[in-house]
Design an enzyme around this catalytic site. Structure first.
Site, PDB file in Angstrom:
ATOM      1  N   SER A 246       0.800  -1.222   0.000  1.00 45.06           N
ATOM      2  CA  SER A 246       0.000   0.000   0.000  1.00 45.06           C
ATOM      3  C   SER A 246       0.838   1.279   0.000  1.00 45.06           C
ATOM      4  O   SER A 246       0.366   2.317  -0.457  1.00 45.06           O
ATOM      5  CB  SER A 246      -0.943   0.008   1.197  1.00 45.06           C
ATOM      6  N   HIS A 274      -4.993  -3.769  -2.829  1.00 46.34           N
ATOM      7  CA  HIS A 274      -4.562  -2.871  -3.909  1.00 46.34           C
ATOM      8  C   HIS A 274      -4.323  -3.602  -5.231  1.00 46.34           C
ATOM      9  O   HIS A 274      -3.826  -3.005  -6.180  1.00 46.34           O
ATOM     10  CB  HIS A 274      -3.290  -2.118  -3.499  1.00 46.34           C
ATOM     11  N   LYS A 305     -11.350  -0.070  -2.697  1.00 52.54           N
ATOM     12  CA  LYS A 305     -10.323   0.570  -3.535  1.00 52.54           C
ATOM     13  C   LYS A 305     -10.770   0.469  -5.000  1.00 52.54           C
ATOM     14  O   LYS A 305     -11.694   1.184  -5.373  1.00 52.54           O
ATOM     15  CB  LYS A 305      -8.963  -0.024  -3.205  1.00 52.54           C
TER      16      LYS A 305
HETATM   17  N1  PMP Z   1      -5.387  -3.821   3.590  1.00 48.92           N
HETATM   18  C1  PMP Z   1      -4.663  -2.914   2.933  1.00 48.92           C
HETATM   19  C2  PMP Z   1      -3.414  -3.340   2.246  1.00 48.92           C
HETATM   20  C3  PMP Z   1      -5.089  -1.570   2.896  1.00 48.92           C
HETATM   21  O1  PMP Z   1      -4.342  -0.657   2.257  1.00 48.92           O
HETATM   22  C4  PMP Z   1      -6.283  -1.225   3.548  1.00 48.92           C
HETATM   23  C5  PMP Z   1      -6.852   0.188   3.482  1.00 48.92           C
HETATM   24  N2  PMP Z   1      -6.011   1.192   3.787  1.00 48.92           N
HETATM   25  C6  PMP Z   1      -6.993  -2.198   4.244  1.00 48.92           C
HETATM   26  C7  PMP Z   1      -6.528  -3.480   4.226  1.00 48.92           C
HETATM   27  C8  PMP Z   1      -8.229  -1.870   4.986  1.00 48.92           C
HETATM   28  O2  PMP Z   1      -9.339  -1.859   4.157  1.00 48.92           O
HETATM   29  P1  PMP Z   1     -10.610  -0.995   4.526  1.00 48.92           P
HETATM   30  O3  PMP Z   1     -10.321   0.406   4.166  1.00 48.92           O
HETATM   31  O4  PMP Z   1     -11.713  -1.608   3.745  1.00 48.92           O
HETATM   32  O5  PMP Z   1     -10.830  -1.173   6.002  1.00 48.92           O
END
Ligand code: PMP
Length: 457
Positions: A246, A274, A305
């Site tokens: 991320s 992602h 996303k």
């Molecule tokens: N996993 C990763 C790699 C993320 O980047 C994120 C969001 N920032 C999440 C999980 C969490 O997902 P959500 O926003 O749906 O809670």
């Protein structure tokens, strides 16, 4: 060099006032700090980590702890570094109207969104969400295990299972709760969670109370070393990683990691947050990219996303998904998602398969920006997807760059320490398919100008 730069700018920005305040201190309980240009805690000197991870922070009253963080935020704001919670007036789009505090809304080019395919504004998906509300109402009225599983949710779960090449899936209210929910459900006291060092916070948060080991980022030899060293230790081992990272935008070496992990009888969990919609011929993610569908033990992800909605999921064998029901606390004790968000996610998964031209456009934008930024001399690390970090390695310059881009009408996210190691602090750009050549060319010109002003290229 960094210190000189910082000092110069602070002096230029604040002049005599800053000079007069240099030796002043603010106190919160037994913690004391030099003041910044606002007369509050100097946010250029102290990071969130300095404040919250200091042992003395444990002695503060709630009021003191709150005041300390607010003092830091006030100083960030005085430096024009507080770029959080900017308000998007007309929704998530490539050029939204953005309001900062009580200021007027203005148009900004969005290089900060995870909505990689711009599906948050896709007419077919919006129609599906509205239709779901007409047909099935709004909230689900219960947790999935009790009265909250609606047909909308089951349809989405079946679609996710198909997309991920798994037997079944369970939908959670967020990707965060899916990750914490599956890891905490599985792990026992004598097991070990083995993380890629850069794995997402939600993956880390799932394993409190059990054993945690770490391998170097995307380093298969490092994983092998850890597994070999602990060959006869722990009942079960779960290797945990992101499909696409991320903060770095690089792709996990999933095929090799699977081979090594399974050789040592460890399970593998991949978070596809992602990767879905971005990687693979049909946008099915990292497993499709590496042609390892059906080989990953647990796949998790978010619907927020490239899928353009909200919610999360775990996909795996029928037996794993059935086991999660009564055992995973966020699944058992949290209300099932809104009809509209699940119906939107389902339609988005169809669009991802049926409209590959959107993904093709995203990749065009990625290649265009990556090559231009590389030519300018930016360090993008190993980025190879829609996330392109401008690694500056200097928190102050990161905040300055994001602030100056904000002033030029470009929305980016600053990522200083402690979100990443200090030497890797960065401005994080994320690209979406709908960004036009004109928007990207303007953004590049501004990034170049500011990069030169800050002496980072
Ligand atoms: N996993 C990763 C790699 C993320 O980047 C994120 C969001 N920032 C999440 C999980 C969490 O997902 P959500 O926003 O749906 O809670």
């Amino acid at each position: 060099m960094d210190n000189d730069f910082r000092q110069d700018n602070v002096m230029k920005g604040a002049g005599a006032l800053r000079k007069a305040q240099r030796v002043e201190k603010v106190h919160f309980g037994s913690m004391s700090f030099n003041t910044g240009i606002s007369g509050q805690l100097d946010s250029n000197k102290y990071t969130l980590f300095n404040l919250m991870a200091d042992d003395k922070a444990n002695e503060l009253s709630f009021g003191q702890r709150i005041a300390m963080i607010n003092s830091w935020i006030t100083d960030m704001d005085a430096n024009k570094h507080w770029l959080y919670k900017r308000e998007l007036v007309d929704g998530c789009r490539t050029e939204p109207q953005v309001k900062k505090g009580a200021g007027e809304a203005r148009s900004m080019i969005n290089l900060g969104s995870n909505d990689y395919l711009n599906l948050a504004q896709h007419p077919r998906i919006k129609a599906a969400a509205i239709q779901a509300i007409y047909e099935a109402g709004l909230g689900s009225g219960g947790s999935p295990m009790l009265s909250g599983t609606l047909s909308t949710h089951r349809k989405l779960e079946r679609k996710l299972a198909q997309v991920k090449g798994c037997e079944d899936a369970a939908v959670f209210t967020s990707g965060f709760s899916a990750n914490t929910g599956v890891i905490s459900a599985l792990m026992g006291r004598n097991d070990a969670a083995i993380y890629d060092r850069y794995a997402h916070a939600s993956l880390m948060d799932g394993s409190h109370g059990t054993n945690r080991l770490f391998f170097s980022h995307n380093d298969v030899d490092s994983l092998k070393f850890i597994l070999e060293k602990n060959r006869h230790k722990y009942n079960n081992k779960l290797v945990i990683l992101d499909g696409v990272y991320s903060m770095d935008g690089d792709i996990a070496r999933l095929d090799e990691i699977l081979e090594v992990a399974h050789h040592y009888h460890a399970w593998v969990l991949v978070d596809e947050a992602h990767a879905t919609g971005v990687l693979g011929a049909n946008g099915h993610g990292t497993t499709e990219h590496f042609n390892v569908r059906g080989k990953v033990d647990i796949i998790t992800g978010t619907l927020s996303k490239a899928i353009g909605s909200v919610g999360g999921y775990v996909a795996g064998s029928k037996s794993l998904i059935q086991f999660l029901g009564p055992v995973s606390r966020p699944y058992m004790f949290s209300t099932a998602p809104l009809t509209a968000s699940s119906a939107a996610a389902l339609e988005a998964l169809n669009v991802i398969e049926e409209e590959p031209q959107i993904r093709a456009k995203l990749w065009e934008n990625i290649h265009f920006m990556q090559s231009a930024l590389n030519n300018m001399g930016f360090n993008l690390g190993d980025a190879e997807t829609a996330i392109l970090p401008l690694i500056l390695g200097d928190d102050y310059k990161v905040k300055q760059m994001a602030t100056r881009l904000d002033a030029a009408g470009i929305f980016v996210n600053p990522v200083p320490y402690p979100a990443v190691p200090r030497r890797l602090s960065r401005v994080r750009l994320s690209l979406t398919a709908g960004l036009t050549q004109e928007q990207l060319t303007y953004s590049l010109a501004q990034i170049k100008r500011i990069g030169e002003e800050l002496d980072v290229i």
